[in-house]
Design a protein around this motif. Structure first.
Motif, PDB file in Angstrom:
ATOM      1  N   VAL A   1      -8.159   8.447  -3.851  1.00 31.14           N
ATOM      2  CA  VAL A   1      -7.737   7.731  -2.649  1.00 31.14           C
ATOM      3  C   VAL A   1      -8.347   6.327  -2.620  1.00 31.14           C
ATOM      4  O   VAL A   1      -7.668   5.344  -2.279  1.00 31.14           O
ATOM      5  CB  VAL A   1      -8.130   8.522  -1.387  1.00 31.14           C
ATOM      6  CG1 VAL A   1      -7.889   7.688  -0.132  1.00 31.14           C
ATOM      7  CG2 VAL A   1      -7.347   9.824  -1.299  1.00 31.14           C
ATOM      8  N   SER A   2      -9.615   6.220  -2.994  1.00 33.70           N
ATOM      9  CA  SER A   2     -10.271   4.912  -3.011  1.00 33.70           C
ATOM     10  C   SER A   2      -9.586   3.974  -3.995  1.00 33.70           C
ATOM     11  O   SER A   2      -9.393   2.784  -3.708  1.00 33.70           O
ATOM     12  CB  SER A   2     -11.752   5.075  -3.383  1.00 33.70           C
ATOM     13  OG  SER A   2     -12.421   5.892  -2.451  1.00 33.70           O
ATOM     14  N   TYR A   3      -9.226   4.511  -5.151  1.00 31.58           N
ATOM     15  CA  TYR A   3      -8.537   3.688  -6.156  1.00 31.58           C
ATOM     16  C   TYR A   3      -7.189   3.215  -5.627  1.00 31.58           C
ATOM     17  O   TYR A   3      -6.833   2.028  -5.785  1.00 31.58           O
ATOM     18  CB  TYR A   3      -8.338   4.485  -7.436  1.00 31.58           C
ATOM     19  CG  TYR A   3      -7.388   3.830  -8.408  1.00 31.58           C
ATOM     20  CD1 TYR A   3      -7.767   2.712  -9.143  1.00 31.58           C
ATOM     21  CD2 TYR A   3      -6.081   4.323  -8.569  1.00 31.58           C
ATOM     22  CE1 TYR A   3      -6.882   2.091 -10.014  1.00 31.58           C
ATOM     23  CE2 TYR A   3      -5.196   3.709  -9.440  1.00 31.58           C
ATOM     24  CZ  TYR A   3      -5.603   2.594 -10.163  1.00 31.58           C
ATOM     25  OH  TYR A   3      -4.723   1.998 -11.017  1.00 31.58           O
ATOM     26  N   GLU A   4      -6.424   4.126  -5.000  1.00 34.20           N
ATOM     27  CA  GLU A   4      -5.111   3.751  -4.483  1.00 34.20           C
ATOM     28  C   GLU A   4      -5.231   2.704  -3.376  1.00 34.20           C
ATOM     29  O   GLU A   4      -4.442   1.752  -3.310  1.00 34.20           O
ATOM     30  CB  GLU A   4      -4.372   4.986  -3.968  1.00 34.20           C
ATOM     31  CG  GLU A   4      -3.939   5.965  -5.049  1.00 34.20           C
ATOM     32  CD  GLU A   4      -2.872   5.399  -5.955  1.00 34.20           C
ATOM     33  OE1 GLU A   4      -2.188   4.440  -5.546  1.00 34.20           O
ATOM     34  OE2 GLU A   4      -2.728   5.909  -7.089  1.00 34.20           O
ATOM     35  N   LEU A   5      -6.210   2.876  -2.493  1.00 31.51           N
ATOM     36  CA  LEU A   5      -6.418   1.897  -1.432  1.00 31.51           C
ATOM     37  C   LEU A   5      -6.835   0.547  -2.003  1.00 31.51           C
ATOM     38  O   LEU A   5      -6.382  -0.506  -1.546  1.00 31.51           O
ATOM     39  CB  LEU A   5      -7.475   2.405  -0.450  1.00 31.51           C
ATOM     40  CG  LEU A   5      -7.061   3.574   0.448  1.00 31.51           C
ATOM     41  CD1 LEU A   5      -8.251   4.073   1.254  1.00 31.51           C
ATOM     42  CD2 LEU A   5      -5.929   3.162   1.382  1.00 31.51           C
ATOM     43  N   TYR A   6      -7.690   0.574  -3.013  1.00 32.57           N
ATOM     44  CA  TYR A   6      -8.112  -0.678  -3.651  1.00 32.57           C
ATOM     45  C   TYR A   6      -6.925  -1.356  -4.324  1.00 32.57           C
ATOM     46  O   TYR A   6      -6.753  -2.577  -4.220  1.00 32.57           O
ATOM     47  CB  TYR A   6      -9.210  -0.394  -4.676  1.00 32.57           C
ATOM     48  CG  TYR A   6      -9.633  -1.626  -5.447  1.00 32.57           C
ATOM     49  CD1 TYR A   6     -10.560  -2.516  -4.912  1.00 32.57           C
ATOM     50  CD2 TYR A   6      -9.082  -1.910  -6.700  1.00 32.57           C
ATOM     51  CE1 TYR A   6     -10.936  -3.662  -5.600  1.00 32.57           C
ATOM     52  CE2 TYR A   6      -9.452  -3.048  -7.397  1.00 32.57           C
ATOM     53  CZ  TYR A   6     -10.381  -3.917  -6.842  1.00 32.57           C
ATOM     54  OH  TYR A   6     -10.741  -5.063  -7.528  1.00 32.57           O
ATOM     55  N   ARG A   7      -6.102  -0.560  -4.998  1.00 36.81           N
ATOM     56  CA  ARG A   7      -4.942  -1.117  -5.696  1.00 36.81           C
ATOM     57  C   ARG A   7      -3.953  -1.728  -4.708  1.00 36.81           C
ATOM     58  O   ARG A   7      -3.366  -2.785  -4.978  1.00 36.81           O
ATOM     59  CB  ARG A   7      -4.262  -0.014  -6.510  1.00 36.81           C
ATOM     60  CG  ARG A   7      -3.167  -0.508  -7.434  1.00 36.81           C
ATOM     61  CD  ARG A   7      -2.696   0.622  -8.333  1.00 36.81           C
ATOM     62  NE  ARG A   7      -2.147   1.727  -7.555  1.00 36.81           N
ATOM     63  CZ  ARG A   7      -0.885   1.782  -7.136  1.00 36.81           C
ATOM     64  NH1 ARG A   7      -0.054   0.789  -7.409  1.00 36.81           N
ATOM     65  NH2 ARG A   7      -0.461   2.813  -6.438  1.00 36.81           N
ATOM     66  N   GLU A   8      -3.762  -1.063  -3.547  1.00 33.48           N
ATOM     67  CA  GLU A   8      -2.866  -1.608  -2.534  1.00 33.48           C
ATOM     68  C   GLU A   8      -3.416  -2.892  -1.913  1.00 33.48           C
ATOM     69  O   GLU A   8      -2.656  -3.802  -1.589  1.00 33.48           O
ATOM     70  CB  GLU A   8      -2.624  -0.577  -1.436  1.00 33.48           C
ATOM     71  CG  GLU A   8      -1.747   0.603  -1.854  1.00 33.48           C
ATOM     72  CD  GLU A   8      -1.499   1.568  -0.718  1.00 33.48           C
ATOM     73  OE1 GLU A   8      -0.708   2.504  -0.913  1.00 33.48           O
ATOM     74  OE2 GLU A   8      -2.091   1.391   0.367  1.00 33.48           O
TER      75      GLU A   8
ATOM     76  N   SER B   1       2.777   3.939   2.227  1.00 34.93           N
ATOM     77  CA  SER B   1       1.532   3.570   1.543  1.00 34.93           C
ATOM     78  C   SER B   1       0.425   4.554   1.892  1.00 34.93           C
ATOM     79  O   SER B   1       0.533   5.340   2.840  1.00 34.93           O
ATOM     80  CB  SER B   1       1.114   2.152   1.954  1.00 34.93           C
ATOM     81  OG  SER B   1       0.783   2.128   3.345  1.00 34.93           O
ATOM     82  N   PHE B   2      -0.666   4.491   1.115  1.00 39.89           N
ATOM     83  CA  PHE B   2      -1.825   5.319   1.425  1.00 39.89           C
ATOM     84  C   PHE B   2      -2.433   4.923   2.757  1.00 39.89           C
ATOM     85  O   PHE B   2      -2.974   5.767   3.472  1.00 39.89           O
ATOM     86  CB  PHE B   2      -2.871   5.186   0.303  1.00 39.89           C
ATOM     87  CG  PHE B   2      -2.802   6.312  -0.680  1.00 39.89           C
ATOM     88  CD1 PHE B   2      -1.873   6.311  -1.695  1.00 39.89           C
ATOM     89  CD2 PHE B   2      -3.661   7.389  -0.567  1.00 39.89           C
ATOM     90  CE1 PHE B   2      -1.793   7.358  -2.598  1.00 39.89           C
ATOM     91  CE2 PHE B   2      -3.590   8.441  -1.455  1.00 39.89           C
ATOM     92  CZ  PHE B   2      -2.662   8.421  -2.477  1.00 39.89           C
TER      93      PHE B   2
END
Length: 533
Positions: free
Chosen positions: A60-67, A510-511
């Motif tokens: 989840v942290s990676y997806e939020l960072y990527r977004e 989005s996440f």
């Protein structure tokens, strides 16, 4: 010989001693072993849970960072590195179809321009939950600029309304939403145009609807309904229980038995039963929610067993369901309904109109310019989503269109957006091959022509895959009509409500949206809904 007997005797004695010790220690050892088994299982389970939690948090942290940290974009240009022209693609709208197209399209293949009067995407399936505060409005919107910034190629966005499309000169006239000193009106040239402007509510010619009713299609609609509901409750609280005006103010009428009308009526009744009953117990008993539907039943897109379940639940929830009931007239305080030959006057404090779609002005204007556009219900398209009369340059999708078998739902628009992204990728390849063919050596013509014919044949008609329908019907219950391949599953009840929640979380854009919606639901479970405006 003697030594051998001594050794053997010692071994035998040792074995006996060990056996006796084992017999004496057996029960304690067995008990200890029995006690250690649950500990080992518990320890292993905690380790697995910890590892899963850690992996989930990292993901989840990676997806939020990527977004939140998009990569650099390729800038727009008139040509590609090989000298071939880069076409301009103009997309009108920021709804399900347009946004799905943007998320799936390689925007380096075109100079993409987006025009929409609202600078966000709205997750419409959860809009009926917002007027009573089950879900916050900010949780179900995603800024258009966030969506376009995450694409590999630069996308230009205008917060403007499309006024007119000229299919002959391939121009779109737009006007800014801002009407102050920075307002503007301009024309955009396009090589390819995608019309996804959606639809506006229709009243079926019923007098008084536009003047007195509230619609439920956009964020301002939800905000308007919330203010009206909360203000009516406070006004009624200041009146005597025997005052007829108090009864009128506490009468909430919803017109339309589709998913939007049904879900809003259910959410409103939940708010009354679960929250208002705690703070204003006597007044909450006087609130009456009425749902009017012109057809013989609500939720026609569902199987009979499911809509019958929903209607039975509405009776248990004390929602007054009026089917076969048409609204003939609307005034500031009453609606006139007709059931059979019987007319009835219903007082209301808040009237929500949630039925029917009509073309927007820009769609009507475009329809008048093309002889093939003969339906008043929307833009006519073919099986490749091409606009009839302008098949070479204009595509249309979503609620603004009309094609037999395709309904104005988010699911249809989403699949159309995915399909169109695939088509535009193929079309770019076709355009590039045509450019190569124009300057090709005679020896290369047969090879390029064969590739061109293969590319053109690769564009297949759009096929809609109906995956089912979901609807929340109140009291933490939902219904689901699901289609998986040839199999169909019909679900109803509290477990289906959890499936409804899970499905909508997955469908969020989005996440960020998923986390905000999940937190809203968690907040309501523990703290209840906010009763202020």
């Amino acid at each position: 010989m003697f030594a051998r007997q001594v050794v053997c005797g010692g071994r035998i004695a040792g074995r006996r001693l060990f056996a006796n010790s084992a017999l004496r220690m057996g029960p304690q050892t067995a008990a200890a072993a029995t006690r250690s088994v649950p500990r080992r299982v518990l320890g292993a389970a905690l380790k697995v849970a910890g590892a899963t939690l850690l992996a989930g948090t990292a993901w989840v942290s990676y997806e939020l960072y990527r977004e939140s940290n998009p990569a650099a974009q390729e800038p727009q240009s008139a040509t590609f590195p090989d000298g071939s022209p880069r076409k301009t693609l103009v997309v009108l709208g920021s709804g399900w179809g347009s946004v799905t197209l943007l998320k799936n399209l390689d925007t380096t293949l075109y100079n993409v321009v987006v025009v929409s009067p609202r600078n966000y995407f709205l997750f419409t399936p959860l809009l009926p939950s917002t007027p009573v505060g089950t879900v916050e409005l900010k949780s179900i919107v995603e800024p258009v600029r966030s969506i376009t910034r995450r694409r590999p190629g630069e996308v230009i966005y205008y917060e403007a309304e499309a006024l007119e499309v000229d299919p002959q000169s391939k121009k779109v006239r737009i006007r800014s939403v801002e009407q102050g000193e920075h307002k503007y009106e301009m024309e955009l040239n396009y090589d390819c145009l995608v019309v996804g402007v959606g639809a506006q509510p229709t009243t079926f010619g019923t007098p008084g609807v536009y003047e007195h009713a509230s619609f439920l299609k956009e964020i301002p609609d939800a905000q308007d309904i919330r203010v009206k509901v909360m203000n009516n409750i406070e006004k009624a609280a200041a009146l005597s229980p025997n005052d007829p005006e108090r009864k009128r103010l506490l009468s909430f009428v919803v017109v339309g038995g589709g998913p939007t009308g049904v879900e809003f009526a259910a959410e409103l009744q939940d708010y009354v039963d679960q929250d208002l009953s705690k703070w204003m117990p006597e007044l909450s008993k006087e609130i009456k929610v009425t749902l009017c539907e012109a057809l013989p039943n609500i939720l026609n897109m569902f199987d009979k067993s499911l809509w019958q379940y929903a209607q039975d639940l509405f009776k248990q929830e004390k929602i007054d369901l009026k089917v076969n009931t048409m609204v003939k007239n609307v005034t500031a305080t009453h609606i006139t309904t007709k059931c059979g030959d019987q007319l009835e006057e219903l007082p209301y404090g808040v009237l929500v109109w949630a039925t029917g779609n009509a073309p927007r002005d820009v769609s009507k204007s475009l329809m008048k310019k093309l002889d093939q556009q003969t339906s008043p219900r929307g833009l006519l398209i073919n099986d490749k989503l091409q606009l009839l009369g302008a098949e070479d340059s204009i595509y249309a999708m979503g609620d603004c269109t009309f094609y037999p078998g395709l309904f104005p739902t988010a699911q249809v628009a989403h699949q159309e957006g995915e399909y169109l992204a695939h088509v535009l990728k193929k079309q770019h390849k076709i355009d590039h091959l045509r450019w190569q063919l124009a300057d090709a050596e005679p020896s290369q013509v047969p090879r390029i022509t064969a590739r061109l014919e293969k590319a053109e044949a690769a564009i297949q008609p759009f096929k809609y895959n109906h995956q089912g329908a979901l609807a929340y019907i109140g009291s933490e219950k939902a219904i689901a009509d699901i289609a998986i391949g040839e199999s169909k599953y019909r679900l109803a009840g509290s477990w289906t409500f959890l499936f409804w929640k899970s499905s909508y979380l997955v469908m969020c854009l989005s996440f960020r949206n998923r986390i905000l919606v999940a937190l809203d639901w968690l907040k309501v479970s523990f703290l209840g809904r906010d009763s202020s405006v």
